[in-house]
Enzyme design. Structure first.
Site, PDB file in Angstrom:
ATOM      1  N   ILE A 160       3.063  21.327  19.048  1.00 14.11           N
ATOM      2  CA  ILE A 160       2.322  22.721  19.245  1.00 14.11           C
ATOM      3  C   ILE A 160       0.955  22.693  18.479  1.00 14.11           C
ATOM      4  O   ILE A 160       0.795  21.571  17.895  1.00 14.11           O
ATOM      5  CB  ILE A 160       3.259  23.698  18.472  1.00 14.11           C
ATOM      6  CG1 ILE A 160       3.356  23.434  17.132  1.00 14.11           C
ATOM      7  CG2 ILE A 160       4.283  24.604  18.972  1.00 14.11           C
ATOM      8  CD1 ILE A 160       4.078  24.388  16.021  1.00 14.11           C
ATOM      9  N   GLU A 161       0.226  23.393  19.055  1.00 17.67           N
ATOM     10  CA  GLU A 161      -1.335  23.300  18.720  1.00 17.67           C
ATOM     11  C   GLU A 161      -1.551  23.350  17.330  1.00 17.67           C
ATOM     12  O   GLU A 161      -2.718  22.818  16.989  1.00 17.67           O
ATOM     13  CB  GLU A 161      -2.350  24.259  19.585  1.00 17.67           C
ATOM     14  CG  GLU A 161      -1.715  25.678  19.109  1.00 17.67           C
ATOM     15  CD  GLU A 161      -0.864  26.342  20.287  1.00 17.67           C
ATOM     16  OE1 GLU A 161      -0.943  27.583  20.636  1.00 17.67           O
ATOM     17  OE2 GLU A 161       0.000  25.436  20.661  1.00 17.67           O
ATOM     18  N   HIS A 162      -0.796  23.945  16.607  1.00 14.27           N
ATOM     19  CA  HIS A 162      -1.146  24.041  15.204  1.00 14.27           C
ATOM     20  C   HIS A 162      -0.974  22.489  14.318  1.00 14.27           C
ATOM     21  O   HIS A 162      -1.522  22.621  13.205  1.00 14.27           O
ATOM     22  CB  HIS A 162      -0.076  24.870  14.367  1.00 14.27           C
ATOM     23  CG  HIS A 162       0.031  26.241  14.858  1.00 14.27           C
ATOM     24  ND1 HIS A 162       0.594  26.588  16.117  1.00 14.27           N
ATOM     25  CD2 HIS A 162      -0.157  27.322  14.428  1.00 14.27           C
ATOM     26  CE1 HIS A 162       0.441  27.706  16.642  1.00 14.27           C
ATOM     27  NE2 HIS A 162       0.053  28.323  15.436  1.00 14.27           N
TER      28      HIS A 162
END
Length: 523
Positions: free
Chosen positions: A325-327
């Site tokens: 995920i982009e986090h």
């Protein structure tokens, strides 16, 4: 060494009228400096200022009520907001809609990476991300209302190829969240559920001659932190505020399985979601999961893509793909809803700008993303819906760079009634809002740009599946039980190409007792 520890009220007095303030955080309270945000709000409501702030944040921050960006949602407190995602603050959305503030968006990854470029004193961020979208000055320049008049990027040509240069700006104050600080002000993230762009925000402020204010949960003796545990050195830090009540999320006091310190069951689990009956979400997820293959590097967006992630876990196939995920997180069990961005038992945690570097360099095989509306050219809008600023979050960075992007969503909205679970999908009542429109209100994903990149793009709904071709969207599948004319073509604002070999989706996608068809294939 100067004592950098002070109260939140004292720290936020470092913010002056007209400052540009960089914030960090994610939905559900992920790495949110809530104590500092509330101190800013408290000071403003007491009539002490600050006034006319420019506020910049890469991801959505808040609870749709009083926390996060809601603490800044006052006319007079802010004059300009450059936000990656806006939905967690309906009050800020209203300020934008009524032109009480200048409202802009940037792709979430671009925003995080731009902090890094500012921190390094470079002339902005030069990237292909955003070409052909609302962030391109030829398509809106990131402006979300009439009060916004500037372009945040310009088109440049290097070696005959177009790029966008996102312009740098001065960061006067960074409000950062971390876990602990030693007596000198060295900062550790060890108990956080992500790294996000904390270090890069701090560096941007430091390099701009601004102030770095860090909220932590605990104060440690000098020498307590090992050198490799320090993520922001004391030399960058101006003020440290201890909030002993700092939580992993709004609802979770602390969970070491979220911070990656322990592996196992949650100590503090979020409230159980209401059991969901088999519905169109699961049907779309089953169809979307057919695109997975062994060893794929995958990203899941929020919404129906959550159901794809859950299906992979339910089938015991999580260890057969690389989930991101982009986090900045890899692996683990993804949390959803307001806790999107958290992962339990993650295998790795990187800084968000580094994760977006990986995406931008072509590291993603598959991206499962939602859509608000799409048009005959294959353009998708998720950034402005119903006249409200929504923002893309990491959508643009991800959708533009994955080798294959799979948009997952319902075919129509408002008043739709469907029946499924017995091997068919039946439309009992059509929706009042068409999501397949002649032209989208705003381009968050560009179909023509996708074709130029040689990307594969699919658009999957509960009743029909489309793919992007040089001639526009092509309908290539319908669900069993669906009437092509009544339930699909009559509910669109354009006529798509129809594949010569138009197929019917397998009944297993629509049967409660089945788990859908297809397993992960070898590449």
């Amino acid at each position: 060494m100067k004592n950098k520890f002070m109260t939140a009220d004292a720290a936020v007095r470092l913010i002056r009228d007209g400052d540009t303030v960089a914030l960090m955080g994610g939905g559900g309270g992920l790495m949110e400096a809530t104590h500092l945000f509330q101190a800013v709000e408290r000071r403003f409501l007491a009539g002490e200022g600050p006034h006319g702030l420019t506020v910049v944040h890469a991801l959505g921050i808040g609870d749709k009520a009083t926390l996060g960006m809601n603490c800044f949602a006052y006319a007079g407190l802010v004059k300009r907001v450059i936000g990656g995602h806006w939905v967690w603050s309906p009050r800020m959305q209203q300020l934008a809609q009524t032109n009480q503030i200048e409202a802009y968006i940037l792709p979430g990854g671009v925003s995080s990476q731009l902090f890094r470029e500012i921190g390094g004193g470079r002339p902005g961020l030069i990237t292909h991300v955003g070409l052909g979208t609302v962030c391109d000055p030829r398509h809106g320049g990131g402006r979300m209302n009439e009060a916004a008049q500037d372009d945040l990027a310009e088109v440049v040509t290097i070696d005959g190829r177009e790029y966008l240069r996102y312009k740098p700006y001065r960061v006067d104050v960074a409000l950062v969240r971390a876990s602990a600080a030693d007596e000198d002000g060295n900062i550790s993230f060890e108990h956080e559920a992500a790294n996000l762009d904390a270090a890069h925000i701090a560096l941007a402020a430091r390099s701009s001659g601004g102030k770095v204010i860090v909220q932590v949960k605990e104060r440690l003796p000098r020498g307590s932190l090992k050198a490799r545990e320090v993520r922001i050195p004391a030399a960058w830090v101006d003020a440290v505020v201890v909030d002993a009540g700092q939580r992993s999320s709004y609802d979770i006091p602390f969970d070491a399985t979220l911070s990656g310190e322990l592996t196992g069951e949650a100590r503090f689990a979020p409230l159980p979601a209401e059991a969901r009956e088999f519905d169109e979400r699961q049907a779309v997820a089953r169809r979307a999961a057919c695109e997975l293959f062994e060893g794929a590097v995958v990203n899941y967006g929020v919404g129906i893509p959550d159901a794809v992630a859950k299906l992979v876990v339910a089938r015991g196939e999580l260890d057969r793909i690389y989930q991101t995920i982009e986090h900045g997180t890899y692996g683990g069990s993804l949390l959803d809803g307001v806790l999107f961005g958290y992962a339990r038992n993650a295998s790795a945690m990187l800084d968000a700008p580094t994760q977006f570097d990986f995406y931008g360099g072509g590291g993603l095989d598959l991206a499962f993303l939602g859509f608000g509306e799409m048009d005959e050219l294959g353009n998708v809008n998720v950034s402005r819906l119903g006249g409200l600023a929504v923002g893309p979050g990491g959508f643009i960075d991800i959708a533009q760079n994955a080798r294959k992007v799979i948009f997952c969503g319902t075919f129509a909205a408002k008043g739709v009634k469907l029946a499924t679970g017995d091997g068919e999908m039946r439309v009992l009542q059509q929706g009042q809002v068409h999501k397949l429109v002649k032209r989208v209100d705003q381009i968050t994903f560009s179909g023509p740009q996708s074709l130029q990149r040689g990307q594969t793009a699919l658009y999957l709904t509960e009743r029909a599946s489309f793919r992007l071709t040089p001639e526009g969207l092509e309908l290539f599948e319908i669900a069993p039980g669906i009437d092509l004319q009544r339930d699909v073509l009559d509910q669109m604002d354009f006529t798509p190409r129809i594949a010569a070999d138009l197929a019917v989706m397998p009944a297993g996608h629509f049967r409660v007792e089945d788990e859908g068809v297809g397993a992960l294939a070898e590449r």
